[in-house]
Write an enzyme that holds these catalytic residues in place. Sequence first.
Site, PDB file in Angstrom:
ATOM      1  N   HIS A 131      30.329  35.650  36.857  1.00 54.65           N
ATOM      2  CA  HIS A 131      30.012  36.970  37.399  1.00 54.65           C
ATOM      3  C   HIS A 131      29.635  37.949  36.285  1.00 54.65           C
ATOM      4  O   HIS A 131      28.619  38.655  36.374  1.00 54.65           O
ATOM      5  CB  HIS A 131      31.236  37.476  38.179  1.00 54.65           C
ATOM      6  CG  HIS A 131      31.079  38.808  38.816  1.00 54.65           C
ATOM      7  ND1 HIS A 131      30.955  38.967  40.172  1.00 54.65           N
ATOM      8  CD2 HIS A 131      31.053  40.064  38.284  1.00 54.65           C
ATOM      9  CE1 HIS A 131      30.847  40.265  40.456  1.00 54.65           C
ATOM     10  NE2 HIS A 131      30.909  40.950  39.324  1.00 54.65           N
ATOM     11  N   GLU A 132      30.449  37.981  35.227  1.00 54.36           N
ATOM     12  CA  GLU A 132      30.191  38.942  34.142  1.00 54.36           C
ATOM     13  C   GLU A 132      28.952  38.568  33.344  1.00 54.36           C
ATOM     14  O   GLU A 132      28.193  39.455  32.919  1.00 54.36           O
ATOM     15  CB  GLU A 132      31.418  39.078  33.240  1.00 54.36           C
ATOM     16  CG  GLU A 132      32.682  39.550  33.958  1.00 54.36           C
ATOM     17  CD  GLU A 132      32.502  40.787  34.826  1.00 54.36           C
ATOM     18  OE1 GLU A 132      31.698  41.675  34.484  1.00 54.36           O
ATOM     19  OE2 GLU A 132      33.179  40.869  35.865  1.00 54.36           O
TER      20      GLU A 132
END
Length: 161
Positions: A131-132
Amino acid sequence: MAMREIRVIPDPVLRTPCDEITTVDDRVRSLVADLVETVDYEGRAGLAANQIGVNLRAFSWNIEDEIGYVLNPKIVELSDEMQDGDEGCLSVPGLWYPTRRAWYARVVGMDVDGNEITVEGTGLMARCLQHETDHLDGMLYLDRLDKAVRKKAMREMRAQL
């Protein structure tokens, strides 16, 4: 160190790929301190630099009482085994949608001393790493949703704005 304000969509910084960090200076050290302080809050799993308005490749995490960071992360391995689960985002407040991710992920990057580091994990940690890293590439988790689900999410998001 400072708790930083989270940028939310439609802020264009969230859709801009971040620049690689070429020199670790006081500005980068301050960024890391801010990322770590800002992610150290109940309910926060990860935070990318562009989510606090800084266009550099860095993120922090807060998973299972472990807080850390990585500079210039690159995903180097993802498992074939997948996980499904609701995913949310600080920059897309109030929306949670099932998002398919690899069960295991490994990223390689560096720390503030310029040492290469490897960060890996399964489950929630793997989801966070993916996600990051997506954030640093200018992507939101909504971009990974099936077309019909993404349309529904976008309608819901616009209704909140």
